[in-house]
Design a protein around this motif. Structure first.
Motif, PDB file in Angstrom:
ATOM      1  N   LEU A   1      30.442  21.020  20.402  1.00 52.33           N
ATOM      2  CA  LEU A   1      31.649  20.857  21.221  1.00 52.33           C
ATOM      3  C   LEU A   1      32.398  22.184  21.205  1.00 52.33           C
ATOM      4  O   LEU A   1      32.154  23.022  20.320  1.00 52.33           O
ATOM      5  N   PRO A   2      33.306  22.419  22.130  1.00 47.11           N
ATOM      6  CA  PRO A   2      34.031  23.699  22.147  1.00 47.11           C
ATOM      7  C   PRO A   2      34.775  24.015  20.840  1.00 47.11           C
ATOM      8  O   PRO A   2      34.851  25.174  20.426  1.00 47.11           O
ATOM      9  N   ALA A   3      35.293  23.004  20.160  1.00 41.86           N
ATOM     10  CA  ALA A   3      36.060  23.251  18.933  1.00 41.86           C
ATOM     11  C   ALA A   3      35.179  23.404  17.701  1.00 41.86           C
ATOM     12  O   ALA A   3      35.659  23.819  16.642  1.00 41.86           O
ATOM     13  N   GLY A   4      33.896  23.071  17.807  1.00 43.44           N
ATOM     14  CA  GLY A   4      33.027  23.186  16.646  1.00 43.44           C
ATOM     15  C   GLY A   4      31.762  22.386  16.803  1.00 43.44           C
ATOM     16  O   GLY A   4      31.464  21.853  17.869  1.00 43.44           O
ATOM     17  N   LYS A   5      31.028  22.305  15.721  1.00 46.15           N
ATOM     18  CA  LYS A   5      29.723  21.647  15.739  1.00 46.15           C
ATOM     19  C   LYS A   5      29.722  20.542  14.689  1.00 46.15           C
ATOM     20  O   LYS A   5      30.206  20.740  13.574  1.00 46.15           O
TER      21      LYS A   5
END
Length: 184
Positions: free
Chosen positions: A100-104
């Motif tokens: 996801l854009p904020a992290g994995k």
């Protein structure tokens, strides 16, 4: 008592240059100096108690914030676990991932690994045939025993038993200076 009061006034008003030449040359000055050391130590101990108390207050506040963070993190992690069960994740041999854009989000797969108690394994493997190559023999200096038989004479290290001067790389003489101590 009046002489001590005048003496302390005299010492407390000493100019910076005079402090370098000031000397303790009698018991009254020596006793006064011991009192000053004691007062200084007591003031430090008071300051330390206050600082330690403040540190403990900060630690309590930090622990509270950590607990709050851990609860929040746990809540959101559980909601993410629920969510990733509904989506298709990229899968490898050892893990599953979802970006996801904020992290994995990563789920590592279960794996088998060794749990070892080296002392028990060593004792058990000693009796097995063909496993000798897996046992290490560690050399170590018996310094305590050697030291008992050595003395220092001027600049030489001498074996007490044989009387010979020992010259071994890594074994030298170190002069430790005496210490000035004050006890109350």
């Amino acid at each position: 008592m009046d002489e001590n009061f005048r003496l302390s006034d005299l010492f407390l008003n000493v100019e910076e240059e005079e402090k370098e030449t000031w000397k303790i040359d009698n018991d009254n000055k020596a006793d006064w100096a011991l009192d000053k050391i004691k007062e200084s130590s007591e003031e430090y101990e008071r300051f330390e108690r206050v600082a330690v108390n403040k540190i403990n207050q900060i630690k309590v506040a930090l622990d509270q914030e950590k607990k709050k963070m851990e609860n929040e993190k746990s809540f959101f992690e559980s909601k993410l676990r629920e969510y990733i069960e509904t989506v298709k994740m990229k899968e490898t041999k050892t893990q599953k991932t979802y970006s996801l854009p904020a992290g994995k989000i990563i789920i590592k797969k279960d794996k088998s690994d060794f749990k070892i108690d080296k002392e028990k394994v060593l004792e058990s493997i000693k009796v097995l045939e063909g496993y000798e190559d897996y046992i290490k023999v560690k050399e170590d200096l018996a310094w305590g025993d050697l030291k008992k038989n050595l003395i220092i004479d001027n600049e030489n290290i001498i074996n007490k038993i044989t009387g010979e001067v020992i010259e071994v790389e890594g074994l030298d003489i170190e002069m430790k200076p005496g210490k000035f101590e004050i006890k109350f």
